[in-house]
Design an enzyme around this catalytic site. Structure first.
Site, PDB file in Angstrom:
ATOM      1  N   LYS A   1      10.016 -53.423  46.807  1.00  0.00           N
ATOM      2  CA  LYS A   1      11.348 -54.045  46.767  1.00  0.00           C
ATOM      3  C   LYS A   1      12.383 -52.877  47.111  1.00  0.00           C
ATOM      4  O   LYS A   1      13.331 -53.221  47.949  1.00  0.00           O
ATOM      5  CB  LYS A   1      11.561 -54.297  45.389  1.00  0.00           C
ATOM      6  CG  LYS A   1      10.648 -55.346  44.797  1.00  0.00           C
ATOM      7  CD  LYS A   1      10.713 -55.662  43.283  1.00  0.00           C
ATOM      8  CE  LYS A   1      10.788 -54.430  42.210  1.00  0.00           C
ATOM      9  NZ  LYS A   1       9.660 -53.686  42.224  1.00  0.00           N
TER      10      LYS A   1
ATOM     11  N   ARG B   1      14.823 -58.472  34.785  1.00  0.00           N
ATOM     12  CA  ARG B   1      13.337 -58.177  34.324  1.00  0.00           C
ATOM     13  C   ARG B   1      12.927 -59.083  33.483  1.00  0.00           C
ATOM     14  O   ARG B   1      11.683 -58.711  33.034  1.00  0.00           O
ATOM     15  CB  ARG B   1      13.199 -56.737  34.497  1.00  0.00           C
ATOM     16  CG  ARG B   1      12.388 -55.810  35.293  1.00  0.00           C
ATOM     17  CD  ARG B   1      12.465 -54.451  34.817  1.00  0.00           C
ATOM     18  NE  ARG B   1      11.699 -53.702  35.451  1.00  0.00           N
ATOM     19  CZ  ARG B   1      11.597 -53.119  36.509  1.00  0.00           C
ATOM     20  NH1 ARG B   1      12.780 -52.908  37.267  1.00  0.00           N
ATOM     21  NH2 ARG B   1      10.806 -52.194  36.995  1.00  0.00           N
TER      22      ARG B   1
ATOM     23  N   ARG C   1       3.605 -42.330  46.348  1.00  0.00           N
ATOM     24  CA  ARG C   1       5.045 -42.186  46.645  1.00  0.00           C
ATOM     25  C   ARG C   1       5.924 -40.901  46.371  1.00  0.00           C
ATOM     26  O   ARG C   1       5.642 -40.164  45.474  1.00  0.00           O
ATOM     27  CB  ARG C   1       5.742 -43.352  45.629  1.00  0.00           C
ATOM     28  CG  ARG C   1       7.209 -43.484  45.797  1.00  0.00           C
ATOM     29  CD  ARG C   1       7.952 -44.457  45.340  1.00  0.00           C
ATOM     30  NE  ARG C   1       7.632 -44.691  43.978  1.00  0.00           N
ATOM     31  CZ  ARG C   1       7.996 -45.775  43.405  1.00  0.00           C
ATOM     32  NH1 ARG C   1       8.599 -46.719  43.660  1.00  0.00           N
ATOM     33  NH2 ARG C   1       7.567 -45.926  41.968  1.00  0.00           N
TER      34      ARG C   1
ATOM     35  N   ARG D   1       7.968 -39.416  41.278  1.00  0.00           N
ATOM     36  CA  ARG D   1       8.498 -39.802  39.826  1.00  0.00           C
ATOM     37  C   ARG D   1       7.522 -39.574  38.725  1.00  0.00           C
ATOM     38  O   ARG D   1       6.498 -39.572  38.766  1.00  0.00           O
ATOM     39  CB  ARG D   1       8.782 -41.440  40.073  1.00  0.00           C
ATOM     40  CG  ARG D   1      10.274 -41.582  40.631  1.00  0.00           C
ATOM     41  CD  ARG D   1      10.389 -43.248  40.853  1.00  0.00           C
ATOM     42  NE  ARG D   1      10.067 -43.910  40.076  1.00  0.00           N
ATOM     43  CZ  ARG D   1      10.197 -45.333  40.003  1.00  0.00           C
ATOM     44  NH1 ARG D   1      10.917 -45.811  41.284  1.00  0.00           N
ATOM     45  NH2 ARG D   1       9.802 -46.185  39.203  1.00  0.00           N
TER      46      ARG D   1
ATOM     47  N   ARG E   1       3.057 -49.770  33.234  1.00  0.00           N
ATOM     48  CA  ARG E   1       4.061 -50.669  33.887  1.00  0.00           C
ATOM     49  C   ARG E   1       3.832 -52.035  34.357  1.00  0.00           C
ATOM     50  O   ARG E   1       4.396 -53.097  34.508  1.00  0.00           O
ATOM     51  CB  ARG E   1       4.984 -49.877  34.975  1.00  0.00           C
ATOM     52  CG  ARG E   1       5.642 -48.519  34.731  1.00  0.00           C
ATOM     53  CD  ARG E   1       5.763 -47.795  35.608  1.00  0.00           C
ATOM     54  NE  ARG E   1       6.254 -48.157  36.730  1.00  0.00           N
ATOM     55  CZ  ARG E   1       6.290 -47.427  38.059  1.00  0.00           C
ATOM     56  NH1 ARG E   1       5.719 -46.333  38.141  1.00  0.00           N
ATOM     57  NH2 ARG E   1       7.082 -47.943  39.074  1.00  0.00           N
TER      58      ARG E   1
HETATM   59  P1  AP5 Z   1       8.968 -49.092  46.776  1.00  0.00           P
HETATM   60  O1  AP5 Z   1       9.412 -49.744  47.982  1.00  0.00           O
HETATM   61  O2  AP5 Z   1       9.329 -47.893  46.036  1.00  0.00           O
HETATM   62  O3  AP5 Z   1       8.289 -50.126  45.507  1.00  0.00           O
HETATM   63  P2  AP5 Z   1       9.338 -50.694  44.427  1.00  0.00           P
HETATM   64  O4  AP5 Z   1       8.740 -52.402  44.321  1.00  0.00           O
HETATM   65  O5  AP5 Z   1      10.777 -50.490  44.730  1.00  0.00           O
HETATM   66  O6  AP5 Z   1       8.578 -50.068  43.091  1.00  0.00           O
HETATM   67  P3  AP5 Z   1       9.441 -49.378  42.066  1.00  0.00           P
HETATM   68  O7  AP5 Z   1       8.334 -48.488  41.350  1.00  0.00           O
HETATM   69  O8  AP5 Z   1      10.421 -48.612  42.600  1.00  0.00           O
HETATM   70  O9  AP5 Z   1       9.520 -50.697  41.359  1.00  0.00           O
HETATM   71  P4  AP5 Z   1       9.740 -50.568  39.642  1.00  0.00           P
HETATM   72  O10 AP5 Z   1      10.161 -52.031  39.480  1.00  0.00           O
HETATM   73  O11 AP5 Z   1       8.507 -50.216  38.785  1.00  0.00           O
HETATM   74  O12 AP5 Z   1      10.686 -49.461  39.394  1.00  0.00           O
HETATM   75  P5  AP5 Z   1      12.263 -49.307  38.951  1.00  0.00           P
HETATM   76  O13 AP5 Z   1      12.886 -48.090  39.594  1.00  0.00           O
HETATM   77  O14 AP5 Z   1      12.948 -50.629  39.007  1.00  0.00           O
HETATM   78  O15 AP5 Z   1       7.343 -48.675  47.303  1.00  0.00           O
HETATM   79  C1  AP5 Z   1       6.395 -47.941  46.721  1.00  0.00           C
HETATM   80  C2  AP5 Z   1       5.534 -47.176  47.645  1.00  0.00           C
HETATM   81  O16 AP5 Z   1       5.034 -48.189  48.622  1.00  0.00           O
HETATM   82  C3  AP5 Z   1       6.269 -46.299  48.363  1.00  0.00           C
HETATM   83  O17 AP5 Z   1       5.570 -45.006  48.856  1.00  0.00           O
HETATM   84  C4  AP5 Z   1       6.389 -47.190  49.624  1.00  0.00           C
HETATM   85  O18 AP5 Z   1       6.496 -46.000  51.034  1.00  0.00           O
HETATM   86  C5  AP5 Z   1       5.207 -47.574  49.799  1.00  0.00           C
HETATM   87  N1  AP5 Z   1       5.412 -49.069  50.391  1.00  0.00           N
HETATM   88  C6  AP5 Z   1       6.430 -49.756  50.466  1.00  0.00           C
HETATM   89  N2  AP5 Z   1       6.153 -51.106  51.363  1.00  0.00           N
HETATM   90  C7  AP5 Z   1       5.016 -50.833  51.847  1.00  0.00           C
HETATM   91  C8  AP5 Z   1       4.008 -51.725  52.729  1.00  0.00           C
HETATM   92  N3  AP5 Z   1       4.321 -52.856  53.004  1.00  0.00           N
HETATM   93  N4  AP5 Z   1       2.923 -51.307  52.964  1.00  0.00           N
HETATM   94  C9  AP5 Z   1       2.406 -49.984  52.487  1.00  0.00           C
HETATM   95  N5  AP5 Z   1       3.054 -49.333  51.584  1.00  0.00           N
HETATM   96  C10 AP5 Z   1       4.262 -49.535  51.319  1.00  0.00           C
HETATM   97  O19 AP5 Z   1      12.034 -49.268  37.217  1.00  0.00           O
HETATM   98  C11 AP5 Z   1      11.682 -48.022  36.701  1.00  0.00           C
HETATM   99  C12 AP5 Z   1      11.749 -47.967  35.073  1.00  0.00           C
HETATM  100  O20 AP5 Z   1      13.206 -48.338  34.836  1.00  0.00           O
HETATM  101  C13 AP5 Z   1      11.260 -49.423  34.554  1.00  0.00           C
HETATM  102  O21 AP5 Z   1       9.663 -49.186  34.283  1.00  0.00           O
HETATM  103  C14 AP5 Z   1      12.006 -49.520  33.339  1.00  0.00           C
HETATM  104  O22 AP5 Z   1      11.562 -48.409  32.232  1.00  0.00           O
HETATM  105  C15 AP5 Z   1      13.174 -49.002  33.661  1.00  0.00           C
HETATM  106  N6  AP5 Z   1      14.320 -50.193  34.421  1.00  0.00           N
HETATM  107  C16 AP5 Z   1      14.591 -50.426  35.676  1.00  0.00           C
HETATM  108  N7  AP5 Z   1      15.155 -51.689  35.615  1.00  0.00           N
HETATM  109  C17 AP5 Z   1      15.187 -52.126  34.347  1.00  0.00           C
HETATM  110  C18 AP5 Z   1      15.560 -53.535  33.630  1.00  0.00           C
HETATM  111  N8  AP5 Z   1      16.274 -54.346  34.741  1.00  0.00           N
HETATM  112  N9  AP5 Z   1      15.112 -53.583  32.563  1.00  0.00           N
HETATM  113  C19 AP5 Z   1      14.698 -52.865  31.851  1.00  0.00           C
HETATM  114  N10 AP5 Z   1      14.105 -51.634  32.105  1.00  0.00           N
HETATM  115  C20 AP5 Z   1      14.425 -51.317  33.456  1.00  0.00           C
END
Ligand code: AP5
Length: 213
Positions: A13, A88, A127, A160, A171
Site C-alpha cells: 500500500k 482499519r 523492508r 521498523r 499484525r
Molecule cells: P509496503 O509498501 O511498505 O507495504 P504496506 O502495505 O504499506 O505495509 P505496512 O507494513 O506499512 O502496512 P501496515 O498496514 O502494517 O503498517 P502501518 O504503518 O500502516 O511494502 C512492504 C515491503 O514490500 C517493502 O520492502 C517493499 O519494497 C516491498 N514491496 C512492495 N510492493 C512489492 C511488490 N509488488 N513486489 C515485491 N515487493 C514489494 O501501521 C503500523 C502500525 O501502526 C499498526 O500495526 C498499528 O499499530 C498502527 N496503526 C496504523 N494505522 C492504524 C489505524 N488506522 N488504526 C489503528 N492502528 C493503526
C-alpha cells in the site's frame, strides 16, 4: 478522488501510495507514518501509540480518527487524498464516512491489495526505510545502490521495530480479525476494487490505475 488502500501489512500500500503522489499529486495520509512521527518526536500521543505498535496491536480508534479528522482539513486535501492504513476497523470506516459527509464529500474508491500471508513475512522482514525522506527499499527485491544508504538523499536506512517476525505474525492476525471485514463494508457500498498485490510493483501500479478508472 478520495481513495482508500486496503490490504494486509506488507501488501504494498505504501509503495503504491508514494507512486500515486508523483503520478496524481494526491497527498498520502498514512496513519502509520503519522504515529511513527509522533513516536520520534516523543510526544504524549507517540508514547501511547508505541505501546500498541510494538506489540503489533491497533492503536485505539479514537486516536487515529482524531489524527485523520485534523489532517483532512488541511488545504492540500481539498482535491482528494489517499488513505493508506486507515480505516482499519468498521468503527473507523463509519467515522470516516460521517466526517466526510459533514464536508459534503465521500470515499470514491477502496482498492484491496490481495496477497497470501506467506509472501508477506519476507517482504516485511526485508523492508528498509530511509530515516530522512521515507523512501522504501527491500534487501532482496528493491536494493539500494549502496548497502544501508538511501539512493535519493544519502541518509541511512533503518528497519521498523514492528518488522520483527513475532510482531509481523501478530499484525497479520490483527489484520484478519479487525481489518479484513472492511472488504465487505466497501463491497456493499459498491466502492471496492481488488488487485493482485503479489505481482511486481510496476504491474500492481498498472492494475491500480485501472482500478481508479
Ligand atoms: P509496503 O509498501 O511498505 O507495504 P504496506 O502495505 O504499506 O505495509 P505496512 O507494513 O506499512 O502496512 P501496515 O498496514 O502494517 O503498517 P502501518 O504503518 O500502516 O511494502 C512492504 C515491503 O514490500 C517493502 O520492502 C517493499 O519494497 C516491498 N514491496 C512492495 N510492493 C512489492 C511488490 N509488488 N513486489 C515485491 N515487493 C514489494 O501501521 C503500523 C502500525 O501502526 C499498526 O500495526 C498499528 O499499530 C498502527 N496503526 C496504523 N494505522 C492504524 C489505524 N488506522 N488504526 C489503528 N492502528 C493503526
Amino acid at each position: 478522488m478520495i481513495l482508500v488502500l486496503l490490504g494486509p501489512p506488507g501488501s504494498g500500500k505504501g509503495t503504491q501510495a508514494k507512486r500515486l503522489i508523483d503520478e496524481k499529486h494526491w497527498p498520502q495520509l498514512s496513519t502509520g507514518d503519522m504515529l511513527r512521527s509522533a513516536i520520534s518526536q516523543k510526544s504524549a500521543l507517540g508514547l501511547e501509540a508505541k505501546g500498541y505498535m510494538d506489540k503489533g496491536a491497533l492503536v485505539p480508534d479514537s486516536v487515529v480518527i482524531g489524527l485523520i479528522a485534523e489532517r483532512t482539513k488541511q488545504a492540500d486535501c481539498a482535491n482528494g487524498f489517499i488513505l493508506d492504513g486507515f480505516p482499519r476497523t468498521i468503527p473507523q470506516a463509519e467515522a470516516l464516512d460521517q466526517m466526510l459527509a459533514g464536508q459534503a464529500r465521500r470515499v470514491d474508491r477502496a482498492v484491496l491489495f490481495e496477497i497470501v500471508d506467506s509472501e508477506l513475512v519476507s517482504r516485511l522482514s526485508g523492508r528498509r526505510t530511509c530515516v530522512q525522506c521515507g523512501a522504501m527499499y527491500h534487501i532482496v527485491t528493491a536494493k539500494p545502490k549502496a548497502d544501508g544508504v538511501c539512493d535519493k538523499c544519502g541518509s541511512s536506512l533503518t528497519q521498523r521495530d514492528d518488522d520483527k517476525i513475532e510482531v509481523i505474525q501478530k499484525r497479520l492476525a490483527v489484520y484478519h480479525q479487525q481489518t479484513a471485514p472492511l472488504t465487505e463494508y466497501y463491497r456493499k457500498a459498491e466502492k471496492l476494487k481488488v488487485l493482485d498485490a503479489s505481482l511486481p510493483a510496476d504491474e500492481v501500479n498498472r492494475a491500480l490505475h485501472q482500478a481508479l478508472k
